[in-house]
Design an enzyme around this catalytic site. Structure first.
Site, short mmCIF file in Angstrom:
data_model
loop_
_atom_site.label_atom_id
_atom_site.label_comp_id
_atom_site.label_asym_id
_atom_site.label_seq_id
_atom_site.Cartn_x
_atom_site.Cartn_y
_atom_site.Cartn_z
N HIS A 6 0.76 -1.37 -0.05
CA HIS A 6 -0.32 -0.14 0.25
C HIS A 6 0.71 1.48 0.14
O HIS A 6 2.05 1.11 0.13
CB HIS A 6 -0.85 -0.34 1.27
CG HIS A 6 -0.26 0.26 2.31
ND1 HIS A 6 -0.31 -0.54 3.40
CD2 HIS A 6 0.00 1.36 2.89
CE1 HIS A 6 0.18 -0.06 4.29
NE2 HIS A 6 0.31 1.26 4.26
N ARG A 10 -2.35 11.61 3.40
CA ARG A 10 -3.31 12.50 5.01
C ARG A 10 -4.20 12.99 3.88
O ARG A 10 -4.07 14.07 2.77
CB ARG A 10 -2.06 13.07 5.77
CG ARG A 10 -1.10 12.45 5.78
CD ARG A 10 -0.31 12.92 7.00
NE ARG A 10 0.91 12.50 7.42
CZ ARG A 10 1.31 11.61 7.74
NH1 ARG A 10 -0.01 11.17 8.85
NH2 ARG A 10 2.08 11.00 9.01
N GLU A 53 -3.79 3.79 1.65
CA GLU A 53 -4.31 3.81 2.54
C GLU A 53 -4.59 5.49 2.98
O GLU A 53 -3.07 5.86 2.25
CB GLU A 53 -3.56 3.32 3.47
CG GLU A 53 -3.34 3.82 6.09
CD GLU A 53 -2.02 3.50 5.73
OE1 GLU A 53 -1.66 4.29 6.80
OE2 GLU A 53 -1.49 2.52 5.93
N HIS A 72 2.58 11.03 -7.86
CA HIS A 72 1.82 10.66 -7.97
C HIS A 72 2.07 9.10 -8.32
O HIS A 72 2.66 8.78 -7.84
CB HIS A 72 0.98 11.34 -10.06
CG HIS A 72 2.34 10.82 -10.92
ND1 HIS A 72 2.89 11.24 -11.41
CD2 HIS A 72 1.69 9.06 -10.90
CE1 HIS A 72 3.67 10.21 -12.00
NE2 HIS A 72 2.58 9.22 -12.17
N GLU A 122 -2.64 10.19 -11.98
CA GLU A 122 -2.24 10.64 -13.16
C GLU A 122 -3.04 8.52 -13.72
O GLU A 122 -3.22 7.55 -13.09
CB GLU A 122 -1.43 9.15 -13.33
CG GLU A 122 -0.21 9.32 -15.06
CD GLU A 122 0.69 8.87 -14.73
OE1 GLU A 122 1.23 9.15 -17.09
OE2 GLU A 122 1.61 8.48 -14.87
#
Length: 131
Positions: A6, A10, A53, A72, A122
């Site tokens: 993952h 934030r 996450e 990105h 993207e």
């Protein structure tokens, strides 16, 4: 060998971000862990084992400074033209479609869209190295 599982970003508003990633990329909440000072939300879909996450720090009201280190996150789709139009219709203002042809031959087609916190996403046409 290590397995990539993952990436974490934030976000300020859990509901707004969960809705964006669901509507745009079909990511659903796979797990939600609530702690006194923060919440972790793991998003996934059947296309990949990798999760995104989302971390929500409780009490945070100011947008995060994305700085100059973030690049990105990328998703592949079957039809980049259709996805571009769909995200535009949803009001997410995707940037222009790009035919990437550094040597004269198109090797990738893509566009970028920003999530509610300003993270760049993207969206790449499947094919070539992105199957």
């Amino acid at each position: 060998m290590a397995k990539y599982v993952h990436s974490m970003i934030r976000v300020l508003d859990e509901a707004r971000s969960v809705e964006f990633y669901d509507r745009c990329f079909g990511l659903k909440v796979a797990e939600r862990l609530d702690f006194p000072e923060f919440t972790l939300i793991y998003l996934a879909n059947g296309e990949s084992e990798t999760e995104l996450e989302l971390t929500v720090n409780k009490g945070r009201t100011e947008p995060y400074a994305l700085g100059d280190g973030y690049g990105h996150v990328a998703f592949t789709v079957d039809d980049v033209d259709t996805e571009h139009a769909r995200l535009a219709d949803l009001g997410y203002a995707p940037r222009k479609l790009v035919d990437f042809a550094p040597g004269g031959e198109v090797i990738a087609r893509f566009f970028f869209v920003a999530d509610p916190d300003g993270y760049q996403i993207e969206v790449i046409q499947r094919g070539g190295r992105y199957r």
